[in-house]
Design an enzyme around this catalytic site. Structure first.
Site, short mmCIF file in Angstrom:
data_model
loop_
_atom_site.label_atom_id
_atom_site.label_comp_id
_atom_site.label_asym_id
_atom_site.label_seq_id
_atom_site.Cartn_x
_atom_site.Cartn_y
_atom_site.Cartn_z
CE LYS A 1 -95.54 122.67 49.52
NZ LYS A 1 -95.54 121.34 48.91
CG ASP B 1 -100.43 123.28 55.92
OD1 ASP B 1 -99.69 124.10 55.32
OD2 ASP B 1 -100.34 122.04 55.74
CD GLN C 1 -100.11 122.98 47.72
OE1 GLN C 1 -100.20 123.62 46.68
NE2 GLN C 1 -99.17 122.07 47.91
CG HIS D 1 -98.87 117.75 53.49
ND1 HIS D 1 -97.77 117.48 54.27
CD2 HIS D 1 -98.44 117.67 52.21
CE1 HIS D 1 -96.73 117.24 53.49
NE2 HIS D 1 -97.11 117.35 52.24
CB CYS E 1 -97.47 114.12 51.99
SG CYS E 1 -95.77 113.80 51.57
#
Ligand SMILES: Cc1ncc(COP(=O)(O)O)c(C=O)c1O
Ligand SMILES: Cc1ncc(COP(=O)(O)O)c(C=O)c1O
Lengths: 147, 414, 414, 147
Positions: B233, B207, B210, B128, B371
């Site tokens: 999220k 990261d 998600q 991303h 993104c």
């Protein structure tokens, strides 16, 4: 369903399926490339001028039906216009796509089909990308962005 | 009770999410964009309101009771995040504005503060922008820090050979990769990546924007040096995220933002820094958001991460069956280990047109490059893709509705 | 109707703030710490809930209806902030996480991006750490940018001669000063400061964290180059603030944080930046907070800034009468132009002990240095001070209750 | 009112009003300074050692009643203790101020008055500042911070 047809009226679908003037010109007096980086839509506009007027316009590009149909319509609509008149027209088209009101004038008989975008705020940029690019070309710029 | 066996009662869960009872032109709202941001359960809204109605004051500052209560509640949110990630110490939890702020914090405090000229940061081709652009900016900051890339396979998995080859060059200071792709759904082998990085003396950042929503994360088991996720999220509010970092690193890192609460002493001429986590939390923190995030964590904990994973697996299986049956549809990526995010393209229609079309049937999907422009370039998807992503409230029926709408779209645009 | 003449119906207003009906050991809560963070009216809570219940999706990204609505609402919050500050263009409004993030953004994007080696930033002796530490960090970043100080008078006003003397050195690139001190209540002559700075070719930033709550701000009339304020002091949520900056500056400034939504194009190797304001808003923005901040702005607009100012003047007059009557009490600062923030010390008791004492009577005041250590050093207040700060819900009776409690404290600690 | 007296029992008020050993020692074997930067509280602890035991302790400082009374009590409580025992005691005092439970032992007859801080979370640091500083002195540090 009905309002989907406001964004995709027959003219748009026709131009999307059978784009007009979708080629690079042999002699180019002005050109620019426009990108919508968020979605990858791209339009290149090519212009041949004669005595300061647009003698021929064409485009290349990729993207959604709205952006490509708009570019296709553009190539038909700007023929014969001087630079100032073309810029004027372009601003009117962008305004129309934003607020949905169709200005008077014969050039809007086909272009009016871009007015439906106003009801789809995130698609206004698709309808105006080609026109922003035209303006960049006429102003001597190289690149335009709809973002 | 073995939570993995407890099926998720999706209909009951949906009642916690007021927005899901909306109708769009007479059809129920089908929200398949949870990967961009999830909807919020009542419990989160209630917690935020309770914070403002009963226990609101600035934290860490007041010597009065209300402020003490607010501070305790705020620190309880940090503890909830610690538990959620299974961090060893609560001081390892930095509250940020989101994943983007968390990663930028690392790029500044660790990247500019601890990496040495000549060292490189490695990112993958499927990042991303939040985990790419901060490292480009670090590279371009004139400090002699480089940037390298880990390739991905055509299936959309991390190419571990490529990682290995880069690590062997011996100049890698940090490997910064996604724990789950927001486009491909690919879950990366974080444990193995951390091991490889550490063997070559590099630190590793995941990261988890998600992944943390879809998998149980254990930063100690992964041996992560940095782990970032974002509240909105995870069914929590916007404006809050978490950076986990090992305490030894935090202690050595200079601060990023300057302001109140991150200092030990200040004179006009000099300041000294507070201990972590305060050092990295300048200014009034996201107090109300922390209350919401705590409620969100408790909400998913009550359901059970195992039950959520099981539900997601069944959604993924269903989507893998149903979506490829749509004529003209091509799925993007085919990783073995994947979560509930599906990107695809349809032969007859541009993703943007698709998204608009299915929206008129009340179905929310994303179109664009999500993104992740370099990934779309890498996969030859110049026009981007359409994306459906699932949440714990997603039903099989919603996936069926999407498939049906895609078929209609194909007829419309053909 | 002449709003300046319309008295504020404080009792009606208090009903909008649920927390104010709390009792503490049988006594009504007297919240005199609004300068640290204000309480929130129902209208703000309702707006945040409505955002989550009816119109929530990530913004700027989706081509579906729900996301379009969310985007429109989000941009309406930006417009509300523009109107609140009377900025010329909505693109001049950057949504940040608060004042601290806003000032750090300027220190990075403008400070590191546009100031030249040899140039100096001027701050005053009465700055909040949020408007001091970022500039110290800029100075120490090895770019040759200096830091100078504007003295204050013993009355606690900005010493304009000192400002002038510093400006005349000819190397000042930016004057960064508070528009209202969070300790002294002093309102600084922002218009005059901007004029002086501009005459010497310097830009000017105002930290409006306190001022924007107490005075009508017009960035065009002030000719401010940068103006920062923070949502939670303006009766809005935490996690959101505003940076106003002149468009010509924003256009020339490089971004601060990297991530989604702030780029134009991204390849693995290079990115190009979006136009302002997007360039400065990496990542998912504070969507729910923006809804809350808009409601807060509308709330104070509905009451009328003039009515709020009149109410505050009457509170200030009352406090100026009542507090000095408390034996042994010394007020900190005696500026001519001041807002509803009063710091003081009492001969018989340390501020911390005072704060604890009055807290048992349900009165919330702050004790300490209020994130302004250099100011306390300058004024010889090594033990900090106690501070009472007012909001639009503050009553004369609450100030009387404080005075009475201070008298009792003096007897207790004597 | 009653619970205010938990933070300010007579011993605390007495030590705050009449601090014991509030001076700099002539011969200092170990010393450190502790600061609570948020409120400006400061305690300097001075120790004279004999055969590895604390022969004399004194303090200087400024701050709230709780921090200064705590420092005053400390100077009386650590006399005769070896370094390890003093560190032990200090940890117990800090724990007591945090959770409110008074440990057994004669040294806590006076020190127990610091247990009331536990009900005032933001004041725990006031009660422990002197002790954190003592630990820094014994460990050979120069500065301590309660933040
Ligand atoms: C004058 C002043 N500047 C800056 C700030 C920092 O604001 P925030 O903590 O919301 O970033 C504050 C309040 O804490 C303040 O009073
Ligand atoms: C993989 C990934 N990383 C980072 C982010 C950025 O998160 P945020 O926008 O909350 O900062 C996102 C979501 O937008 C994401 O999907």
């Amino acid at each position: 369903m009905s309002d989907l047809l406001e964004l995709y009226p027959p003219e748009i679908r026709d131009h999307a399926r059978k784009p007009r003037n979708r080629r690079r010109l042999e002699c180019v007096d002005a050109t620019a490339r426009g990108d919508n980086p968020l979605c990858g839509d791209r339009v290149e506009v090519f212009l041949r001028l004669e005595d300061g007027r647009i003698a021929e316009a064409s485009f290349l590009g990729r993207g959604c039906d709205v952006s490509q149909a708009s570019a296709s319509m553009l190539t038909g609509a700007v023929g014969g216009l001087g630079s100032k008149a073309a810029l004027d027209l372009s601003e009117k088209v962008r305004e129309m796509a934003r607020i949905g009101t169709v200005p008077d004038g014969e050039r809007f008989e086909v272009l009016r089909s871009l007015a439906g975008a106003a009801k789809f705020p995130s698609r206004v940029k698709c309808a105006t990308l080609a026109w922003v690019t035209l303006e960049a070309a006429l102003r001597g710029g190289q690149e335009a962005s709809s973002e | 009770m073995d939570l993995a066996l407890a099926p998720l009662d999706v209909q009951r869960i949906r009642q916690d999410f007021p927005i899901l009872s909306q109708t769009v032109r007479g059809r129920p709202l089908v929200f398949l964009d949870s990967g961009a941001s999830a909807q919020k359960p009542r419990q989160v809204m209630d917690a935020m309101r309770a914070c403002m109605e009963t226990a609101y004051a600035n934290v860490h500052r007041g010597a009065y009771h209300l402020s003490e209560v607010a501070t305790e509640n705020h620190e309880a949110s940090r503890e909830a995040a610690r538990r959620f990630l299974n961090a060893a110490r609560v001081e390892e939890i930095i509250l940020t504005g989101g994943s983007t702020s968390a990663i930028n914090l690392v790029a500044h405090s660790f990247g500019r503060g601890m990496l040495k000229p000549g060292q490189r940061v490695l990112v993958s081709e499927m990042e991303h922008h939040a985990n790419l652009v901060p490292w480009q900016m670090l590279r371009d900051d004139g400090r002699g820090i480089g940037l390298g890339f880990i390739r991905i396979t055509d299936a959309g998995e991390l190419d571990l050979d490529s990682l290995h080859a880069e690590l062997r060059k011996g100049d890698v200071g940090l490997v910064a990769v996604t724990h789950m792709s927001n486009v491909l759904g690919t879950v990366t082998p974080a444990g193995a990546i951390a091991r490889m990085a550490h063997e070559h003396g590099a630190r590793v950042l995941f990261d988890g924007s998600q992944a943390a929503v879809h998998r149980r994360v254990d930063v100690q088991a992964l041996d992560a040096d940095f782990y970032a996720f974002t509240g909105h999220k995870l069914y929590g509010p916007t404006g809050i995220g978490v950076l986990y970092a090992k305490h030894e690193l935090l202690e050595a890192m200079p601060p990023f933002l300057g302001g109140g609460d991150m200092i030990e002493t200040v004179t006009l001429e000099r300041s000294t820094w507070a201990a972590p986590p305060a050092r990295f939390e300048a200014g009034t923190p996201p107090i109300i958001e922390a209350a919401g995030m705590k409620a969100a964590i408790e909400y998913v904990e009550a359901i059970g991460m195992e039950a959520m994973e099981a539900h997601e697996r069944s959604l993924v299986d269903h989507a893998m069956r149903v979506l490829p049956e749509v004529e003209g549809l091509t799925l993007v990526g085919s990783a073995q280990d994947r979560g509930g995010v599906f990107s695809f393209s349809l032969d007859a229609a541009h993703p943007h047109d698709l998204s608009t079309f299915v929206d008129r049937r009340g179905i929310c999907i994303r179109a664009g490059r999500h993104c992740a422009e370099p990934l779309h370039e890498r996969l030859g998807l110049e026009s981007g893709s359409a994306r459906a992503s699932f949440g714990l409230y997603t039903t099989h029926g919603e996936i069926d509705a999407l498939a049906e709408a895609l078929r209609e779209a194909r007829r419309f645009f053909a």
